[in-house]
Design an enzyme around this catalytic site. Structure first.
Site, PDB file in Angstrom:
ATOM      1  N   GLN A 117       0.104   7.057  14.191  1.00  0.00           N
ATOM      2  CA  GLN A 117       0.009   6.844  12.745  1.00  0.00           C
ATOM      3  C   GLN A 117      -1.350   6.274  12.350  1.00  0.00           C
ATOM      4  O   GLN A 117      -1.872   6.563  11.282  1.00  0.00           O
ATOM      5  CB  GLN A 117       1.124   5.914  12.268  1.00  0.00           C
ATOM      6  CG  GLN A 117       2.510   6.499  12.433  1.00  0.00           C
ATOM      7  CD  GLN A 117       2.607   7.893  11.840  1.00  0.00           C
ATOM      8  OE1 GLN A 117       2.574   8.075  10.631  1.00  0.00           O
ATOM      9  NE2 GLN A 117       2.731   8.899  12.696  1.00  0.00           N
ATOM     10  N   HIS A 168      -4.092   8.671  11.149  1.00  0.00           N
ATOM     11  CA  HIS A 168      -3.991   9.331   9.850  1.00  0.00           C
ATOM     12  C   HIS A 168      -5.097   8.903   8.895  1.00  0.00           C
ATOM     13  O   HIS A 168      -5.701   9.726   8.204  1.00  0.00           O
ATOM     14  CB  HIS A 168      -2.652   9.000   9.186  1.00  0.00           C
ATOM     15  CG  HIS A 168      -1.554   9.968   9.506  1.00  0.00           C
ATOM     16  ND1 HIS A 168      -1.618  11.297   9.168  1.00  0.00           N
ATOM     17  CD2 HIS A 168      -0.360   9.792  10.115  1.00  0.00           C
ATOM     18  CE1 HIS A 168      -0.507  11.903   9.562  1.00  0.00           C
ATOM     19  NE2 HIS A 168       0.260  11.018  10.149  1.00  0.00           N
ATOM     20  N   GLU A 227       7.879   2.856   6.479  1.00  0.00           N
ATOM     21  CA  GLU A 227       8.057   4.301   6.354  1.00  0.00           C
ATOM     22  C   GLU A 227       8.735   4.842   7.622  1.00  0.00           C
ATOM     23  O   GLU A 227       9.768   5.519   7.553  1.00  0.00           O
ATOM     24  CB  GLU A 227       6.689   4.954   6.160  1.00  0.00           C
ATOM     25  CG  GLU A 227       6.716   6.467   6.058  1.00  0.00           C
ATOM     26  CD  GLU A 227       5.320   7.066   6.030  1.00  0.00           C
ATOM     27  OE1 GLU A 227       5.201   8.234   5.627  1.00  0.00           O
ATOM     28  OE2 GLU A 227       4.342   6.373   6.424  1.00  0.00           O
ATOM     29  N   HIS A 228       8.151   4.565   8.771  1.00  0.00           N
ATOM     30  CA  HIS A 228       8.711   4.991  10.059  1.00  0.00           C
ATOM     31  C   HIS A 228       9.066   3.745  10.882  1.00  0.00           C
ATOM     32  O   HIS A 228       8.259   2.827  10.985  1.00  0.00           O
ATOM     33  CB  HIS A 228       7.702   5.805  10.867  1.00  0.00           C
ATOM     34  CG  HIS A 228       7.118   6.972  10.142  1.00  0.00           C
ATOM     35  ND1 HIS A 228       5.867   6.931   9.547  1.00  0.00           N
ATOM     36  CD2 HIS A 228       7.606   8.204   9.904  1.00  0.00           C
ATOM     37  CE1 HIS A 228       5.610   8.104   8.994  1.00  0.00           C
ATOM     38  NE2 HIS A 228       6.656   8.887   9.177  1.00  0.00           N
ATOM     39  N   ASP A 259       7.871  14.082  12.592  1.00  0.00           N
ATOM     40  CA  ASP A 259       6.786  14.625  11.775  1.00  0.00           C
ATOM     41  C   ASP A 259       6.799  16.144  11.744  1.00  0.00           C
ATOM     42  O   ASP A 259       6.479  16.757  10.726  1.00  0.00           O
ATOM     43  CB  ASP A 259       5.429  14.167  12.330  1.00  0.00           C
ATOM     44  CG  ASP A 259       4.877  12.964  11.587  1.00  0.00           C
ATOM     45  OD1 ASP A 259       5.504  12.518  10.620  1.00  0.00           O
ATOM     46  OD2 ASP A 259       3.820  12.460  12.003  1.00  0.00           O
ATOM     47  N   HIS A 285      29.086   6.347 -35.058  1.00  0.00           N
ATOM     48  CA  HIS A 285      29.781   6.693 -33.817  1.00  0.00           C
ATOM     49  C   HIS A 285      31.294   6.547 -34.008  1.00  0.00           C
ATOM     50  O   HIS A 285      32.069   7.435 -33.638  1.00  0.00           O
ATOM     51  CB  HIS A 285      29.330   5.763 -32.678  1.00  0.00           C
ATOM     52  CG  HIS A 285      28.022   6.137 -32.047  1.00  0.00           C
ATOM     53  ND1 HIS A 285      26.837   6.143 -32.731  1.00  0.00           N
ATOM     54  CD2 HIS A 285      27.727   6.519 -30.773  1.00  0.00           C
ATOM     55  CE1 HIS A 285      25.849   6.492 -31.910  1.00  0.00           C
ATOM     56  NE2 HIS A 285      26.368   6.732 -30.714  1.00  0.00           N
TER      57      HIS A 285
END
Length: 431
Positions: A254, A257, A322-323, A356, A415
């Site tokens: 990761q 990235h 996230e992971h 992934d 109403h």
């Protein structure tokens, strides 16, 4: 990689979405494309992507899609096709059906589920090209039944050759044939508002750079968006049984990235912490994207040493990554205690890249702690729901007084009268 006790680590990671200058630039580009259409789209493509196009040259041709297959290895086509099958099979299980419930009084309540009509998919092409993201956006939309899916990607993701052929092959394998060579904030604006060449969409999905993220935030409301994605994140929760070589490799998967990607190990074992720190340093030396990964590890990486696995679980839930990898002796025993994580990988052989690329679950996952309240992209992202109410006369006569009471309690007399006029008609009819 720095090793810190948990009390010295700030568990709140807040990512700023752009400088004031970047926000202003994204807003200006969006407004220009909204007002000028293709003219602004082409102008910004030349200015920012250094690619001069005409309106007729924006769309990728079928001949280009076919030619892309000659530029990639047959093994890649085989792999992307297998991944597509796995992703489709997983998302098929998420499909919902419309339903109706007949009440004893003759009323019918229900929910009608329909796919969105047109969806735009953004595929980035900055630091790296991501054919896998094509599949992860397109396939759940197809499973949901979206009839029109359009893809945009910067015009030179493959350098001087134009669009990266791996992206085009992934699109073709996923069944996308409406593709435009345009990127950045200008592409998001074109999808949201339409131009003379590109018809507007109902929803925009897919990651991109900071200008793409800011443009998505700018157009939200005119269209739906999937999320404002932040830098990638991984947290590995590991005990003394974990293999330090495996842990380090997954952290770096990761970190490579983006310089702002976050890679964190949480462990009660100081021995493992030391071994992983050494492994990260060793493995970094031979990484092709060493500079990016090293900057990520230095700026946003850490090894957090906790007192126990129980405390480690608490730290993970606060991070809401996230992971999340559970590199512990019995991951099934603790997975039920994980409250906040986008995707959870269990055991030594469930490396994050398995998710992934290939396993089937979606890899577009909430970042920046938003796993506390949001979920990975799935079929539900591409449907809309309509409530259905058929109220019988019997039901209205029975419940009308209660409905009017609630309406008048809110000060909404019209109403109440909408119900009252019907009740009076029935009472008068009986008389």
């Amino acid at each position: 990689m720095k090793i810190v006790p948990v009390e010295d680590f700030d568990l709140r990671r807040e990512v700023e979405y752009g400088t004031p200058e970047q926000n202003a630039a994204a807003k200006r580009i969006v407004q220009d494309v909204k007002q000028e259409g293709d003219a602004a789209l082409l102008r910004y493509t030349e200015e920012l992507d250094r690619t001069k196009l005409t309106a007729s040259g924006l769309r990728v041709t079928e001949e280009e899609l076919k030619a892309a297959y000659t530029k990639v290895e047959p093994s890649f086509v085989e792999a992307i096709s297998a991944a597509a099958r796995n992703i489709r099979a997983f998302h098929e299980r998420e499909k919902r059906n419309s339903w109706m419930d007949l009440q004893p009084d003759g009323s019918i309540l229900g929910q009608i589920i329909r796919p969105l009509k047109r969806v735009g998919v953004y595929v980035p092409g900055g630091k790296a090209a991501y054919p896998s993201s094509v599949l992860m956006n397109v396939i759940p939309a197809q499973v949901a039944g979206v009839p029109e899916i359009v893809m945009v990607t910067p015009p030179a993701t493959g350098g001087k050759e134009g669009i990266n052929p791996y992206i085009l092959v992934a699109a073709a394998e996923a069944g996308v044939h409406e593709i435009y060579r345009v990127g950045g904030a200008q592409a998001i604006a074109a999808l949201a508002y339409g131009t003379e060449t590109i018809a507007p969409v109902d929803k925009i999905c897919g990651p991109g750079n900071i200008y793409v993220a800011l443009a998505k935030r700018e157009v939200y409301g005119a269209v739906d968006i999937d999320s404002i994605a932040g830098p990638s994140e991984i947290v590995v929760l590991a005990d003394e049984q974990a293999d330090p070589e495996f842990v380090a490799a997954d952290l770096l998967s990761q970190a490579e990235h983006d310089e702002m990607a976050s890679a964190i190990l949480v462990t009660p074992s100081r021995q493992l912490a030391d071994a992983v720190a050494a492994e990260v340093k060793r493995q970094l030396e031979s990484l092709p994207r060493r500079d990016i990964a090293a900057a990520s590890v230095e700026g946003y990486g850490a090894i957090i040493v906790v007192e126990s696995l129980k405390e480690g679980i608490s730290v993970v839930n606060r991070l809401a990554p996230e992971h999340l990898e559970l590199m512990v002796q019995d991951p099934m025993a603790i997975v039920g205690l994980i409250e906040n994580a986008g995707a959870i990988f269990l055991g030594a052989y469930s490396s994050e890249p398995v998710g992934d690329y290939f396993a089937g679950p979606n890899h577009i996952i909430p970042t920046n702690g938003t796993a506390r309240f949001s979920s990975p992209v799935d079929v539900d992202d591409f449907i809309k729901k309509s409530s259905m109410i058929y109220y019988s006369k019997e039901a209205l006569l029975k419940n009308g007084e209660a409905i009017m009471e609630l309406a008048r309690g809110e000060g909404l007399e019209a109403h109440a009268r909408a119900i009252e006029v019907r009740l009076k008609r029935e009472i008068e009819g009986r008389d």
